[in-house]
Scaffold this active site. Structure first.
Site, short mmCIF file in Angstrom:
data_model
loop_
_atom_site.label_atom_id
_atom_site.label_comp_id
_atom_site.label_asym_id
_atom_site.label_seq_id
_atom_site.Cartn_x
_atom_site.Cartn_y
_atom_site.Cartn_z
N LYS A 82 0.85 -1.19 0.00
CA LYS A 82 0.00 0.00 0.00
C LYS A 82 0.88 1.24 0.00
O LYS A 82 2.04 1.22 0.44
CB LYS A 82 -0.94 0.01 1.20
CG LYS A 82 -0.26 0.04 2.58
CD LYS A 82 0.16 1.43 3.05
CE LYS A 82 0.92 1.40 4.36
NZ LYS A 82 1.49 2.73 4.73
N ASP A 129 -3.01 -1.03 9.96
CA ASP A 129 -3.10 -1.09 8.49
C ASP A 129 -3.81 -2.34 7.98
O ASP A 129 -4.17 -2.40 6.81
CB ASP A 129 -1.69 -1.05 7.87
CG ASP A 129 -1.08 0.33 7.83
OD1 ASP A 129 -1.84 1.32 7.97
OD2 ASP A 129 0.14 0.44 7.68
#
Length: 283
Positions: free
Chosen positions: A10, A137
């Site tokens: 990401k 996350d």
């Protein structure tokens, strides 16, 4: 039964933390996007032994309960009273401790794989809720799509996907400790990106306009300790990146480019300047 899942990295198109909660953890306001740089996670369930084992091709990762993938397997095994043993094999492509969410994405991949292998029938929303105790996350990584992420990381609002943009990711030869950076935050000095404006621009499909609202409030904190990150960002900007900024708490920096030729130019220029450089696309 054996299940293999892709675990994309990401990047943070926007990263902000307006305050700390009473538990001491940051309140996040982020826009995150998956990129086509990925680990591959293979999960095998078996009757004997009944333990959890993790194997990776990286010498930098622990193979015990400190590994987020191990923690993900332990959560599902315990919560749903599964007696099977679990063997996890991780083929690492994402740099370790790079601000790219590799460990979190591996954990999310284990959750998705075991959900299939054990036929638990959990939705992605249910997996995301279970995952927050692993790392902030992981809920985003369960979905791995463009999203506005708030709270502790548990509130994940999907956003329209970006059109085809190229991304050059460069990781300098240094490590950054996320807990150390978070402890060093001085909230009175933070420069906040325009995250809410970025969200609205993406919702309206104004992707080129959205570039002006991107930013990372923690850049200055990390760059104060590691000025080479600032030099890497400046180099990307001079080479023509539409956007150049740090991902997560660093040290990786990414360049966002609308043209492949521009991305190639940045990639080729950085290869002799930085040990780990990748040219990928937004997912």
């Amino acid at each position: 039964m054996i299940v293999t899942e892709k675990a994309p990295a990401k990047i943070n198109l926007a990263l902000d933390t307006p305050m700390r909660y009473l538990d001491g953890l940051p309140r996040w306001n982020m826009v995150m996007n998956a990129v086509d740089l990925a680990d591959y996670v293979t999960v095998e369930i078996h009757h004997r032994p009944q333990t959890i084992k993790v194997y990776t091709n990286s010498g930098f990762l622990p193979n015990d309960q400190r590994n987020l993938a191990y923690q993900a397997a332990h959560i599902l095994k315990t919560r749903f009273h599964q007696t099977d043993g679990v063997t996890i094999r991780i083929k690492k492509k994402i740099p370790v401790a790079a601000g790219l969410g590799g460990g979190s994405s591996d954990a999310a991949a284990v959750l998705r794989a075991l959900n299939k292998a054990w036929r638990l029938g959990l939705s992605l929303d249910e997996l995301a809720r279970l995952s927050l105790s692993i790392d902030s996350d992981v809920p985003f990584c369960v979905y791995s799509q463009t999203a506005h992420v708030t709270g502790h990381g548990e509130i994940v609002e999907p956003l329209p996907a970006f059109p085809h943009y190229w991304v050059v990711i460069a990781k300098p030869k240094l490590s950054v400790s996320t807990p150390v950076i978070l402890r060093q935050i001085n909230y009175e000095r933070l420069v906040h990106p325009q995250t809410d404006q970025l969200v609205e621009a993406i919702k309206e499909g104004k992707f080129q306009e959205s570039f002006q609202y991107m930013g990372n409030a923690l850049e200055a904190v990390t760059m104060e300790a590691h000025p080479e990150i600032a030099r890497l960002k400046e180099r990307m900007q001079k080479l023509g990146a539409d956007v150049a900024q740090m991902s997560g708490t660093g040290p990786s920096v990414f360049a966002l480019c609308h043209a492949e030729s521009r991305a190639k130019r940045i990639y080729n220029s950085l290869r002799g300047f930085c040990p780990e450089v990748y040219q990928v696309v937004l997912l």
